[in-house]
Write a protein that holds these residues in place. Sequence first.
Motif, short mmCIF file in Angstrom:
data_model
loop_
_atom_site.label_atom_id
_atom_site.label_comp_id
_atom_site.label_asym_id
_atom_site.label_seq_id
_atom_site.Cartn_x
_atom_site.Cartn_y
_atom_site.Cartn_z
N SER A 179 0.83 -1.20 0.00
CA SER A 179 0.00 0.00 0.00
C SER A 179 0.86 1.25 0.00
N ALA A 241 -7.93 -1.66 1.78
CA ALA A 241 -7.48 -1.66 0.38
C ALA A 241 -8.63 -2.03 -0.55
N ARG A 247 -4.45 3.53 -1.37
CA ARG A 247 -3.63 3.84 -2.53
C ARG A 247 -3.62 5.34 -2.79
#
Length: 255
Positions: A179, A241, A247
């Motif tokens: 990430s 995520a 992100r």
Amino acid sequence: MTTLANSGTRPETYYAGAYWGPRRESPEECAQRAAAFFNLLAACEPLLANWNKIPKPRGKGRKTPLMPPDLPTLTEAFRRGVNREPGGPPIERLGLVLSAYNDGPPGELVSVSTHCGAYERNNNVCVLSLPSKGESAERLITASMLTDVARSMALAWEPDWAVAMSHAHRDLQDAEGESDIWLGWVTYLSRHLGTVPPLPAPVRIEPVEDKGTLIILTPERFTVANPEHVALARRVRELLARAGLMRRAGADPRG
């Protein structure tokens, strides 16, 4: 840097950091945010109520008290903290820097390093070090205290995200490379990143006014020496995520 020993393991060190993308702000605007941050920290813990500007070059010059926050003093500190080549003009797009420290006893020093007002693909950050030993470390390195610190960062700096975590946990996530945003013991995510999904116990979720959400992984001290903690963090990071929340590239200073 904070060093707290866990039985039979290498000591872990802890810090808190807030990160946000390009946002052009004047010395006056940065000073207002810094004043709000210092006042919020002071309400958390007496150790966080005394701050002095770190002079440039470091270690030289007289001590400049920053508490109680004085906007003209803070504004001038940020103005002097502009990035520039030696002898050259200010490079405004690179933003403004302010570093401060407290008057704690040896080993219990706390410092703040802030870089704000940067724009044109340049990011911004505020990193809070934490004491390395003693009663101050025991008071500060708790879920409730770090939640208050992360909330203070969110309210004052309005970052994209913020964390309070151990360096060991951060390095573990870097090694796994899963990430752009680190998931800490305590994590703040701005509302513009998306909606935080339901998360498994013992994770706690708290709103920060209308700005975003705090995620507290565990009420006990999070450590990578505890495999249950690491497994929980991985599960939560996976869920976040999937929701598209992990992100968001930001600044990458090392706290």
